[in-house]
Scaffold this active site. Structure first.
Site, PDB file in Angstrom:
ATOM      1  N   GLU A  59      48.251  45.720  40.030  1.00  0.00           N
ATOM      2  CA  GLU A  59      48.380  46.871  40.922  1.00  0.00           C
ATOM      3  C   GLU A  59      48.489  46.466  42.383  1.00  0.00           C
ATOM      4  O   GLU A  59      48.840  47.288  43.236  1.00  0.00           O
ATOM      5  CB  GLU A  59      47.195  47.836  40.720  1.00  0.00           C
ATOM      6  CG  GLU A  59      45.887  47.419  41.339  1.00  0.00           C
ATOM      7  CD  GLU A  59      45.103  46.372  40.550  1.00  0.00           C
ATOM      8  OE1 GLU A  59      43.974  46.067  40.967  1.00  0.00           O
ATOM      9  OE2 GLU A  59      45.623  45.852  39.536  1.00  0.00           O
ATOM     10  N   HIS A  83      45.608  40.883  39.728  1.00  0.00           N
ATOM     11  CA  HIS A  83      45.665  42.332  39.937  1.00  0.00           C
ATOM     12  C   HIS A  83      47.124  42.783  39.969  1.00  0.00           C
ATOM     13  O   HIS A  83      47.773  42.714  41.016  1.00  0.00           O
ATOM     14  CB  HIS A  83      44.979  42.711  41.249  1.00  0.00           C
ATOM     15  CG  HIS A  83      43.497  42.568  41.225  1.00  0.00           C
ATOM     16  ND1 HIS A  83      42.657  43.569  40.808  1.00  0.00           N
ATOM     17  CD2 HIS A  83      42.704  41.515  41.544  1.00  0.00           C
ATOM     18  CE1 HIS A  83      41.410  43.162  40.878  1.00  0.00           C
ATOM     19  NE2 HIS A  83      41.410  41.914  41.322  1.00  0.00           N
ATOM     20  N   CYS A 119      41.166  41.705  35.751  1.00  0.00           N
ATOM     21  CA  CYS A 119      40.197  40.928  36.525  1.00  0.00           C
ATOM     22  C   CYS A 119      38.863  40.833  35.774  1.00  0.00           C
ATOM     23  O   CYS A 119      38.803  40.276  34.679  1.00  0.00           O
ATOM     24  CB  CYS A 119      40.037  41.526  37.922  1.00  0.00           C
ATOM     25  SG  CYS A 119      39.187  40.423  39.096  1.00  0.00           S
TER      26      CYS A 119
END
Length: 209
Positions: free
Chosen positions: A193, A191, A93
């Site tokens: 994750e 992202h 990001c």
């Protein structure tokens, strides 16, 4: 493969070797740690230059405002250390955006790893882009096992313009670089994750580099 990855990347508390998340005061660090923990890998936080240089792999996170993040990097000396790292580095990001030449956010000079600039989305789309969108034109080993038009989770108001380092694209009012790769440096605007099974696969691919 997972057992081999775990053996090589579970680092001792000293942070020597293994997987390190660069801790410079700007990042979604806990969610990244949890994502790697689900893969059986301990990600160590560190701002120590020697530990960072000795890591096997590094995550360069970022959530927040670009000029403030770059100020913290300069104050810690990490702005000169990061571009000279030789091991695989993954910017996520804002981390990816700071690896570019400049960003319009705060008229900020970046690290110059990726030869491109970051600009704000036009007013004809809702800003920030928040939610799921697809990635396509995949060209990196970071995307092994990831199909074209896979959905990833994004939250951002600025985007990286295309350059020779572009390895994935996304459409949101404009077609932009949602992933970049230059030598040992990787960057993703989304992202991983927070991107379910596909995002976890990308993190596994990074660990396996």
């Amino acid at each position: 493969m997972k057992k081999e990855i775990n053996k090589s990347l579970n680092a001792p508390p000293s942070g020597a070797g293994g997987l390190i998340i660069i801790d410079y005061g700007a990042g979604n660090i806990k969610s990244i740690q949890f994502a790697f923990k689900r893969l059986g890998v301990e990600a160590i936080l560190s701002k120590d230059p020697e530990e960072i240089k000795s890591a096997d792999k590094l995550i360069f996170p970022g959530v927040g405002e670009a000029s403030s993040a770059m100020k913290m990097l300069r104050e810690s000396g990490l702005d000169t250390l990061i571009p000279n790292l030789k091991q695989p580095v993954l910017g996520i990001c804002l981390g990816m955006q700071l690896m570019c030449n400049t960003t319009e956010e705060g008229n900020t000079k970046g690290l110059g790893i990726f030869d491109t600039d970051v600009v704000r989305f036009a007013n004809d789309v809702k800003v920030p882009q928040m939610g799921w969108n697809v990635i396509k034109d995949l060209k990196s080993n970071l995307f092994k096992g990831i199909k074209e038009n896979e959905y990833m989770y994004l939250v951002h108001s600025y985007y990286a313009k295309h350059c020779k380092a572009t390895v994935a694209t996304t459409d949101y009012g404009v077609n932009y670089a949602s992933a970049l790769q230059q030598d040992n440096f990787y960057g993703v605007q989304f992202h991983p994750e927070k991107s379910s099974t596909a995002g976890a696969r990308i993190l596994e691919n990074f660990l396996a580099l």
